[in-house]
Design a protein around this motif. Structure first.
Motif, PDB file in Angstrom:
ATOM      1  N   ILE A 125     -10.622   3.787   1.972  1.00 32.16           N
ATOM      2  CA  ILE A 125      -9.421   3.313   1.273  1.00 32.16           C
ATOM      3  C   ILE A 125      -9.824   2.622  -0.020  1.00 32.16           C
ATOM      4  CG2 ILE A 125      -7.462   1.718   1.407  1.00 32.16           C
ATOM      5  CD1 ILE A 125      -7.167   4.344   3.058  1.00 32.16           C
ATOM      6  N   ILE A 129       0.848  -1.195   0.000  1.00 33.35           N
ATOM      7  CA  ILE A 129       0.000   0.000   0.000  1.00 33.35           C
ATOM      8  C   ILE A 129       0.882   1.242   0.000  1.00 33.35           C
ATOM      9  CG2 ILE A 129      -1.654   1.365   1.344  1.00 33.35           C
ATOM     10  CD1 ILE A 129      -2.878  -1.331   2.282  1.00 33.35           C
ATOM     11  N   ARG A 137     -12.351   2.747   8.289  1.00 30.68           N
ATOM     12  CA  ARG A 137     -11.524   3.370   7.253  1.00 30.68           C
ATOM     13  C   ARG A 137     -11.451   2.571   5.957  1.00 30.68           C
ATOM     14  NH1 ARG A 137      -6.172   4.750  10.319  1.00 30.68           N
ATOM     15  NH2 ARG A 137      -5.580   5.693   8.346  1.00 30.68           N
ATOM     16  N   PHE A 152      -3.109   4.880   6.562  1.00 33.14           N
ATOM     17  CA  PHE A 152      -3.776   3.601   6.804  1.00 33.14           C
ATOM     18  C   PHE A 152      -2.738   2.485   6.955  1.00 33.14           C
ATOM     19  CE2 PHE A 152      -5.744  -0.357   5.277  1.00 33.14           C
ATOM     20  CZ  PHE A 152      -6.829  -0.429   6.129  1.00 33.14           C
ATOM     21  N   ARG A 184      -3.688   9.479   2.799  1.00 31.37           N
ATOM     22  CA  ARG A 184      -4.652   8.540   3.379  1.00 31.37           C
ATOM     23  C   ARG A 184      -4.155   7.101   3.288  1.00 31.37           C
ATOM     24  NH1 ARG A 184     -10.587   9.677   1.230  1.00 31.37           N
ATOM     25  NH2 ARG A 184     -11.042   8.012   2.705  1.00 31.37           N
ATOM     26  N   LEU A 185      -3.614   6.728   2.130  1.00 27.32           N
ATOM     27  CA  LEU A 185      -3.087   5.378   1.955  1.00 27.32           C
ATOM     28  C   LEU A 185      -1.911   5.130   2.891  1.00 27.32           C
ATOM     29  CD1 LEU A 185      -3.207   5.122  -1.948  1.00 27.32           C
ATOM     30  CD2 LEU A 185      -4.596   3.792  -0.329  1.00 27.32           C
ATOM     31  N   SER A 206       1.147   4.001  -3.059  1.00 24.91           N
ATOM     32  CA  SER A 206       0.831   5.422  -2.868  1.00 24.91           C
ATOM     33  C   SER A 206       1.906   6.336  -3.450  1.00 24.91           C
ATOM     34  CB  SER A 206       0.624   5.733  -1.379  1.00 24.91           C
ATOM     35  OG  SER A 206       1.842   5.722  -0.681  1.00 24.91           O
ATOM     36  N   HIS A 238      -4.877  11.642  -1.251  1.00 23.84           N
ATOM     37  CA  HIS A 238      -5.040  10.192  -1.336  1.00 23.84           C
ATOM     38  C   HIS A 238      -3.762   9.457  -0.943  1.00 23.84           C
ATOM     39  CE1 HIS A 238      -8.781  10.295  -4.152  1.00 23.84           C
ATOM     40  NE2 HIS A 238      -9.029  10.711  -2.933  1.00 23.84           N
TER      41      HIS A 238
END
Length: 190
Positions: A114, A43, A110, A139, A135-136, A47, A132
Motif C-alpha cells: 500500500i 483511503i 500488505r 485494504f 488494492r487501496l 482511491s 491500484h
C-alpha cells in the motif's frame, strides 16, 4: 484523558489520538478506532480521486507507518493476552483473538504494498490505475471489517472483564511502545 502527546495536527488530517494520561486505556483504544475508521474512509476517497492529493497521501502514509504499527502491538502484546486471561470460557474470546491476530499479520504484510502504491502516485497528476484503486479499496475495506470486530466484541469484553491493574498494565505498555513511559512516571510522582 491527557493532552495531545503525538505532535501537531496536519492540515486536513484527523489528529492522532490522545494518549491516556492517566485515564482509561480503553478510551484511547476507542479514539484510535475512530481515527482508524476515518483513515479508512480517506483511503477509499483517495482511491477514487482523478488527481491524487499529495497532502492526503502523506497523511495516510504517516498513519500506516507511525500510528498503526504501535496500535497493532498494543493489542497483540497487551490487550489480547489480558483478555485471554480474564475472559471466561463461555465468552469464547479465543477464536476472536486468533482471527484478529491473523488479520494483524495480513495487515502488516500488505502495508508495504500500500505504501508503494501511495509513493508511486502522481500528486495532482493522473488517477491511480484500476489495479491500484482496487488494492487501496480492498485494504480499506478489510481494515474496516477488522475494526468492526474489535469494536463490537473486543472492547466490550475488555470493559467487562479487565480490572484496574490490567488497565494500568495496558496503559504502561502503550506508553512504552511510543517512548512516553516517562510521562506516566511524572503523573505518578505528581
Amino acid at each position: 484523558m491527557g493532552g495531545r502527546q503525538s505532535g501537531e495536527r496536519q492540515a486536513g488530517c484527523p489528529a492522532p489520538s490522545d494518549f491516556p494520561l492517566p485515564g482509561n486505556a480503553l478510551d484511547f483504544f476507542h479514539q484510535d478506532h475512530l481515527r482508524k475508521r476515518e483513515v479508512c474512509a480517506r483511503i477509499s476517497r483517495l482511491s477514487e480521486l482523478e488527481a491524487p492529493d499529495a497532502d492526503e497521501i502523506c497523511d495516510i502514509m504517516s498513519f500506516l507507518t507511525h500510528e498503526l504499527p504501535p496500535h497493532l502491538a498494543d493489542e497483540e502484546q497487551d490487550l489480547f493476552p489480558l483478555l485471554a486471561r480474564r475472559c471466561r470460557p463461555e465468552d469464547e474470546i479465543e477464536p476472536v483473538i486468533a482471527r484478529l491476530a491473523a488479520d494483524h499479520r495480513r495487515i502488516r504484510d500488505r502495508i508495504p504494498g500500500i505504501l508503494a502504491v501511495l509513493k508511486a502516485a502522481d500528486p495532482g497528476g493522473k488517477a491511480f490505475s484500476d489495479e491500484h484503486r482496487a488494492r487501496l479499496h480492498r485494504f480499506s475495506t478489510d481494515l474496516l471489517q477488522h475494526l468492526i470486530l474489535e469494536y463490537a466484541i473486543v472492547l466490550p469484553f475488555a470493559r467487562l472483564r479487565l480490572n484496574r491493574r490490567d488497565m494500568g498494565l495496558l496503559q504502561k505498555g502503550m506508553l512504552r511502545r511510543r517512548g512516553l513511559d516517562r510521562l506516566l512516571e511524572a503523573c505518578d510522582a505528581g
